[in-house]
Write an enzyme that holds these catalytic residues in place. Structure first.
Site, PDB file in Angstrom:
ATOM      1  CB  THR A  20      -0.893  -0.006   1.267  1.00 44.07           C
ATOM      2  OG1 THR A  20      -1.447   1.284   1.472  1.00 44.07           O
ATOM      3  CG2 THR A  20      -0.095  -0.353   2.525  1.00 44.07           C
ATOM      4  CG  ASP A  21      -1.179   4.974  -1.012  1.00 45.10           C
ATOM      5  OD1 ASP A  21      -1.737   4.321  -0.097  1.00 45.10           O
ATOM      6  OD2 ASP A  21      -1.777   5.847  -1.674  1.00 45.10           O
ATOM      7  CD  GLU A  22      -3.553   3.411   4.095  1.00 43.28           C
ATOM      8  OE1 GLU A  22      -3.525   3.453   5.322  1.00 43.28           O
ATOM      9  OE2 GLU A  22      -4.585   3.138   3.439  1.00 43.28           O
ATOM     10  CE1 TYR A  27      -3.223  -2.640   5.732  1.00 45.99           C
ATOM     11  CE2 TYR A  27      -3.290  -0.290   5.178  1.00 45.99           C
ATOM     12  CZ  TYR A  27      -3.255  -1.619   4.790  1.00 45.99           C
ATOM     13  OH  TYR A  27      -3.244  -1.944   3.454  1.00 45.99           O
ATOM     14  CE  LYS A  53       0.226  -4.616   3.038  1.00 45.40           C
ATOM     15  NZ  LYS A  53      -0.122  -5.974   2.524  1.00 45.40           N
ATOM     16  N   PRO A  70     -21.147   8.867   7.659  1.00 45.95           N
ATOM     17  CG  PRO A  70     -20.244   7.002   8.774  1.00 45.95           C
ATOM     18  CD  PRO A  70     -21.178   7.385   7.663  1.00 45.95           C
TER      19      PRO A  70
HETATM   20  P1  NAD Z   1      -9.400  -7.535   2.436  1.00 47.85           P
HETATM   21  O1  NAD Z   1      -9.355  -7.228   3.895  1.00 47.85           O
HETATM   22  O2  NAD Z   1     -10.652  -7.289   1.670  1.00 47.85           O
HETATM   23  O3  NAD Z   1      -9.016  -9.075   2.196  1.00 47.85           O
HETATM   24  C1  NAD Z   1      -7.993  -9.717   2.882  1.00 47.85           C
HETATM   25  C2  NAD Z   1      -8.130 -11.222   2.638  1.00 47.85           C
HETATM   26  O4  NAD Z   1      -7.047 -11.874   3.303  1.00 47.85           O
HETATM   27  C3  NAD Z   1      -9.428 -11.808   3.182  1.00 47.85           C
HETATM   28  O5  NAD Z   1     -10.005 -12.685   2.248  1.00 47.85           O
HETATM   29  C4  NAD Z   1      -8.984 -12.555   4.438  1.00 47.85           C
HETATM   30  O6  NAD Z   1      -9.798 -13.687   4.729  1.00 47.85           O
HETATM   31  C5  NAD Z   1      -7.575 -12.973   4.040  1.00 47.85           C
HETATM   32  N1  NAD Z   1      -6.708 -13.187   5.205  1.00 47.85           N
HETATM   33  C6  NAD Z   1      -6.559 -12.371   6.285  1.00 47.85           C
HETATM   34  N2  NAD Z   1      -5.683 -12.919   7.162  1.00 47.85           N
HETATM   35  C7  NAD Z   1      -5.250 -14.088   6.602  1.00 47.85           C
HETATM   36  C8  NAD Z   1      -4.328 -15.085   6.995  1.00 47.85           C
HETATM   37  N3  NAD Z   1      -3.654 -14.992   8.166  1.00 47.85           N
HETATM   38  N4  NAD Z   1      -4.114 -16.133   6.176  1.00 47.85           N
HETATM   39  C9  NAD Z   1      -4.790 -16.239   4.994  1.00 47.85           C
HETATM   40  N5  NAD Z   1      -5.683 -15.327   4.573  1.00 47.85           N
HETATM   41  C10 NAD Z   1      -5.907 -14.263   5.367  1.00 47.85           C
HETATM   42  O7  NAD Z   1      -8.169  -6.739   1.827  1.00 47.85           O
HETATM   43  P2  NAD Z   1      -8.035  -6.056   0.382  1.00 47.85           P
HETATM   44  O8  NAD Z   1      -8.589  -4.703   0.447  1.00 47.85           O
HETATM   45  O9  NAD Z   1      -8.485  -7.004  -0.650  1.00 47.85           O
HETATM   46  O10 NAD Z   1      -6.438  -5.914   0.319  1.00 47.85           O
HETATM   47  C11 NAD Z   1      -5.628  -6.969  -0.216  1.00 47.85           C
HETATM   48  C12 NAD Z   1      -4.185  -6.558  -0.121  1.00 47.85           C
HETATM   49  O11 NAD Z   1      -3.973  -5.356  -0.852  1.00 47.85           O
HETATM   50  C13 NAD Z   1      -3.694  -6.280   1.294  1.00 47.85           C
HETATM   51  O12 NAD Z   1      -2.395  -6.789   1.439  1.00 47.85           O
HETATM   52  C14 NAD Z   1      -3.707  -4.773   1.397  1.00 47.85           C
HETATM   53  O13 NAD Z   1      -2.726  -4.305   2.307  1.00 47.85           O
HETATM   54  C15 NAD Z   1      -3.365  -4.375  -0.028  1.00 47.85           C
HETATM   55  N6  NAD Z   1      -3.882  -3.075  -0.480  1.00 47.85           N
HETATM   56  C16 NAD Z   1      -5.200  -2.765  -0.324  1.00 47.85           C
HETATM   57  C17 NAD Z   1      -5.674  -1.549  -0.809  1.00 47.85           C
HETATM   58  C18 NAD Z   1      -7.130  -1.174  -0.704  1.00 47.85           C
HETATM   59  O14 NAD Z   1      -7.495  -0.047  -1.038  1.00 47.85           O
HETATM   60  N7  NAD Z   1      -8.020  -2.054  -0.269  1.00 47.85           N
HETATM   61  C19 NAD Z   1      -4.802  -0.650  -1.421  1.00 47.85           C
HETATM   62  C20 NAD Z   1      -3.438  -1.004  -1.569  1.00 47.85           C
HETATM   63  C21 NAD Z   1      -3.013  -2.233  -1.095  1.00 47.85           C
HETATM   64  P1  TYD Z   2     -10.730   3.849   4.269  1.00 48.84           P
HETATM   65  O1  TYD Z   2     -11.649   3.411   3.194  1.00 48.84           O
HETATM   66  O2  TYD Z   2     -10.838   3.235   5.630  1.00 48.84           O
HETATM   67  O3  TYD Z   2      -9.249   3.713   3.688  1.00 48.84           O
HETATM   68  P2  TYD Z   2      -7.828   4.259   4.270  1.00 48.84           P
HETATM   69  O4  TYD Z   2      -8.004   4.721   5.669  1.00 48.84           O
HETATM   70  O5  TYD Z   2      -6.982   3.029   4.191  1.00 48.84           O
HETATM   71  O6  TYD Z   2      -7.399   5.349   3.328  1.00 48.84           O
HETATM   72  O7  TYD Z   2     -10.897   5.418   4.449  1.00 48.84           O
HETATM   73  C1  TYD Z   2     -10.694   6.299   3.356  1.00 48.84           C
HETATM   74  C2  TYD Z   2     -10.831   7.708   3.878  1.00 48.84           C
HETATM   75  O8  TYD Z   2     -12.185   7.907   4.292  1.00 48.84           O
HETATM   76  C3  TYD Z   2      -9.973   7.980   5.110  1.00 48.84           C
HETATM   77  O9  TYD Z   2      -9.489   9.310   5.036  1.00 48.84           O
HETATM   78  C4  TYD Z   2     -10.930   7.831   6.268  1.00 48.84           C
HETATM   79  C5  TYD Z   2     -12.259   8.282   5.679  1.00 48.84           C
HETATM   80  N1  TYD Z   2     -13.478   7.650   6.250  1.00 48.84           N
HETATM   81  C6  TYD Z   2     -14.538   8.449   6.683  1.00 48.84           C
HETATM   82  O10 TYD Z   2     -14.490   9.691   6.597  1.00 48.84           O
HETATM   83  N2  TYD Z   2     -15.641   7.827   7.198  1.00 48.84           N
HETATM   84  C7  TYD Z   2     -15.742   6.473   7.326  1.00 48.84           C
HETATM   85  O11 TYD Z   2     -16.765   5.973   7.850  1.00 48.84           O
HETATM   86  C8  TYD Z   2     -14.646   5.673   6.848  1.00 48.84           C
HETATM   87  C9  TYD Z   2     -14.696   4.172   6.945  1.00 48.84           C
HETATM   88  C10 TYD Z   2     -13.529   6.299   6.310  1.00 48.84           C
END
Ligand code: NAD
Ligand code: TYD
Length: 353
Positions: free
Chosen positions: A133-135, A159, A163, A214
């Site tokens: 992630t970019d975070e 988080y 990562k 929210p």
């Molecule tokens: P998600 O939370 O929707 O899915 C995570 C999956 O991993 C789930 O299916 C869960 O059951 C599985 N999991 C969790 N713990 C596990 C374990 N110990 N063993 C096996 N499986 C396990 O997450 P996502 O949003 O699909 O993100 C996927 C990846 O991409 C993550 O590594 C996250 O850091 C990265 N990522 C997400 C975003 C985003 O915007 N969602 C952006 C950049 C990177």
């Molecule tokens: P989120 O989807 O949790 O992603 P991340 O924190 O990983 O960027 O949140 C995106 C942005 O939206 C973040 O600035 C937090 C904000 N946010 C709200 O304002 N209200 C909400 O209920 C949630 C879940 C997030």
């Protein structure tokens, strides 16, 4: 030929598995623990498809990972499995350390052991693709340049710290053991099968249920939003053509403050599912901010474009329309994921805001 995908029942992982099998006949072995975020309903269209082998299990289970690698002999591991929600990491960081740090360590060790057994040509071709992630780069000020791959790591939440730790492990396993790794650091994704605890799906499902929307603090926090299908195509490009040991930032060239995202969703719902009670924006409610809330993320995605020719196919306007329409068309999926456990989370996160 096969690939091992971890976390392939989650939001991005399930989109990736569906995309992969829509374009290739190469088997996907999908290892997922099915935590609250994992959902086999995302993969229902693959039922009976022999190209998808689902295994419920933990990436931290070394014996299980060893046996999957020995049995299926994948040519690559694409590692999505993680705890992924910042607010949950604030309420309970332990699971993030266990899966994101310890779990990635175990997976790397299993991969290293398996990779060491491969014949020379298979060894050269093998890839461990770490999805991050970019975070990890921390928070930007309003005028700062976007994150490049050499931006210092400054994670601010449990988080992002977990990562960042996993990124460092992946880097070290390449540097020390020459494991052929690739890392992608991507911005915020949105799209189908997104669990409604994150901003975009939460706002859609709350609006449809006539519940408050929210917005944390002033809603001026900026994220760079990327349609999930574009993230999947970026991972495929890096896996196929990325330089071993390199990091690629992936983003949508689409920075927007949260309030603007929420307003865009409301406007689309006003058009596609008008509410007789009035415009959905009436539900916007400013609530207490997230502790340590990062103000701005922005991705400089020029490296992946220059070196691999990847650019996002969707604009925010096209991607968010598809996404809102998907949620309107999948009320059953939404109802199914809003189980008791989901309601407990909503109570935990929003009751005191
Ligand atoms: P998600 O939370 O929707 O899915 C995570 C999956 O991993 C789930 O299916 C869960 O059951 C599985 N999991 C969790 N713990 C596990 C374990 N110990 N063993 C096996 N499986 C396990 O997450 P996502 O949003 O699909 O993100 C996927 C990846 O991409 C993550 O590594 C996250 O850091 C990265 N990522 C997400 C975003 C985003 O915007 N969602 C952006 C950049 C990177
Ligand atoms: P989120 O989807 O949790 O992603 P991340 O924190 O990983 O960027 O949140 C995106 C942005 O939206 C973040 O600035 C937090 C904000 N946010 C709200 O304002 N209200 C909400 O209920 C949630 C879940 C997030």
């Amino acid at each position: 030929m096969s690939i091992l995908v971890t976390g392939g029942a989650g939001f991005i992982g399930s989109n990736f598995v569906l995309d992969w099998l829509a374009q290739s006949d190469e088997t996907v072995v999908n290892l997922d623990a099915l935590t609250y975020a994992g959902n086999l309903a995302n993969l229902a269209s693959l039922q009976g498809d022999a190209r998808h082998v689902f295994v419920q299990g933990d990436i931290g289970d070394r014996a299980l990972v060893d046996s999957l690698l020995a049995t299926h002999r994948p040519r690559a591991i694409v590692h999505f499995a993680a705890e992924s929600h910042v607010d949950r990491s604030i309420h309970g960081p332990g699971a993030f350390m266990k899966t994101n740090v310890d779990g990635t360590f175990t997976l790397l060790e299993a991969a290293r052991g398996y990779w060491g057994t491969l014949a020379d040509t298979d060894k050269t071709a093998f890839r461990f693709h770490h999805v991050s992630t970019d975070e990890v780069y921390g928070s930007l000020g309003p005028g700062d340049p976007a994150f490049t791959e050499t931006h210092p790591y400054q994670p601010n939440s449990p988080y992002s710290a977990s990562k960042a730790a996993s990124d460092h492990l992946v880097r070290a396993w390449h540097h020390t053991y020459e494991l052929p790794v690739l890392t992608t650091n991507c911005s915020n994704n949105y799209g189908p099968y997104h669990f409604p605890e994150k901003l975009i799906p939460l706002m859609i499902v709350n609006a449809l249920a006539d519940k408050p929307l929210p917005v944390y603090g002033d809603g001026q926090q900026v994220r760079d939003w990327l349609y999930v299908g574009d993230h999947c195509s970026a991972i495929r490009a890096v896996l196929a053509r990325g330089q071993v040991g390199e990091v690629y930032n992936v983003g949508g060239w689409n920075e927007k403050p949260n309030l603007e995202i929420v307003q865009a969703i409301c406007a689309l719902l006003d058009e596609l599912r008008p509410d007789p009670a009035g415009p959905y924006a009436r539900l916007v409610t400013h609530v207490k901010d997230r502790p340590g809330h990062d103000r701005r993320y922005a991705i400089d995605a020029r490296k992946i474009e220059r070196e691999l020719g990847w650019r996002p196919a969707e604009t925010f306007a096209t991607g968010i329309r598809k996404t809102v329409q998907w949620y309107l068309d999948h009320a059953d999926w939404v109802a199914q994921v809003q189980s008791g456990a989901y309601r407990d989370w909503v109570a935990t996160n929003y009751a005191t805001r």
